[in-house]
Enzyme design. Sequence first.
Site, short mmCIF file in Angstrom:
data_model
loop_
_atom_site.label_atom_id
_atom_site.label_comp_id
_atom_site.label_asym_id
_atom_site.label_seq_id
_atom_site.Cartn_x
_atom_site.Cartn_y
_atom_site.Cartn_z
N LYS A 127 11.69 -1.99 -4.46
CA LYS A 127 12.82 -1.88 -5.46
C LYS A 127 14.01 -1.12 -4.78
O LYS A 127 15.03 -1.58 -4.97
CB LYS A 127 12.17 -1.33 -6.83
CG LYS A 127 11.23 -2.30 -7.47
CD LYS A 127 10.54 -1.74 -8.52
CE LYS A 127 9.61 -2.91 -9.14
NZ LYS A 127 8.67 -2.16 -10.29
N GLN A 139 7.40 2.90 -13.40
CA GLN A 139 6.43 2.19 -12.76
C GLN A 139 5.22 2.12 -13.30
O GLN A 139 4.65 3.39 -13.99
CB GLN A 139 6.42 2.40 -11.23
CG GLN A 139 5.50 1.54 -10.55
CD GLN A 139 6.19 0.14 -10.24
OE1 GLN A 139 7.21 -0.06 -10.38
NE2 GLN A 139 5.06 -0.77 -10.37
N ASP A 166 13.41 -3.50 -17.62
CA ASP A 166 12.02 -3.96 -17.49
C ASP A 166 11.94 -4.91 -18.84
O ASP A 166 10.89 -5.85 -18.71
CB ASP A 166 10.88 -2.93 -17.64
CG ASP A 166 10.19 -2.73 -16.24
OD1 ASP A 166 10.14 -3.64 -15.48
OD2 ASP A 166 9.66 -1.64 -16.16
N1 GUN Z 1 3.73 -2.65 -12.91
C1 GUN Z 1 3.73 -4.19 -12.46
N2 GUN Z 1 4.38 -4.83 -12.69
C2 GUN Z 1 5.39 -4.04 -13.37
C3 GUN Z 1 6.71 -4.42 -13.62
O1 GUN Z 1 7.41 -5.58 -13.69
N3 GUN Z 1 7.57 -3.05 -14.18
C4 GUN Z 1 6.79 -1.95 -14.16
N4 GUN Z 1 7.55 -0.92 -14.74
N5 GUN Z 1 5.69 -1.64 -13.73
C5 GUN Z 1 4.78 -2.87 -13.18
#
Ligand code: GUN
Length: 296
Positions: free
Chosen positions: A53, A97, A120
């Site tokens: 990211k 996350q 998100d």
């Molecule tokens: N863990 C797995 N996929 C995601 C996601 O799309 N966003 C976040 N914040 N955590 C994740």
Amino acid sequence: MTAQIISGNEVAKSIRAEIKAEVAKLKQSGIEPGLVVIIVGEDPASQVYVRKKGEACNELGICSETLRLPATTTEDELLKVIDQYNENSKFDGILVQLPLPKHISEEKVLIRIDPSKDVDGFHPINVGKLVVGAESYKPCTPHGVQELLMRSGNDPAGKHVVVLGRSNIVGKPVACILVQKAKGADATVTICHSRTKNLSEITRQADILIAAIGSPNFVKADMVKDGVVVIDVGVNRINDPAAKGGCRLVGDVDFEAVKEKAKAITPVPGGVGPMTITMLMKNTVHAAKIHHKYKE
Ligand code: GUN
């Protein structure tokens, strides 16, 4: 039938070029989109996602910060950190996350994020907006699935989409997005899960099958009909002594067997994966426009 292999790498590349141009334009107006990614603990898969990211932000000219907190961080401490970023106008997007360590409530954390910074799309306000079809941040993986379908010439309108999996991150939101009365949607959607009876009978009715259950090679050739379009959201690490590092990534779909019957199919890796981060970048740019009341 020779299946169309839908390359998430290629689609993501062209969307990223669009976003990069948009970021450059915003910067000319004095707007620099910013994203903070917060990770708690040492989960190895999460570490990889978070690194990617940050790299994507660098590539597109988005200002980013990665905050790495120890696994011992308390829920209160994390909530206070979120409050600080909610107030910090340098950051348009806040991403925590998942998964979080067991002693921290995911629900309490997600609801603490300012909904206008919730890139998100996991805050209940944004989930609610998604359900009623109002404008909101679409969760990144489901939004990536929709873009993959559209940009590969597989419009879901009028199609029977079968979703395998009912998670809050993929299964439920992807079903919700594709059932809307909207461009890129208008599908008839069935959600299947671990308690579904006669699963194969249902999956064989799918014009489009979206697998998001986290079970390696679960979908076999006899579970799909000829001409199906398959989107494999699974990312499973399996042991393989022949592979570099002793393991490799596979999806939820038995790719080699299913591709013989499919009209189109996404590979793992290189399918949905690159799309998730790309849609996060798109949401972050959208957040910056909202915060700066930017008009096109
Ligand atoms: N863990 C797995 N996929 C995601 C996601 O799309 N966003 C976040 N914040 N955590 C994740």
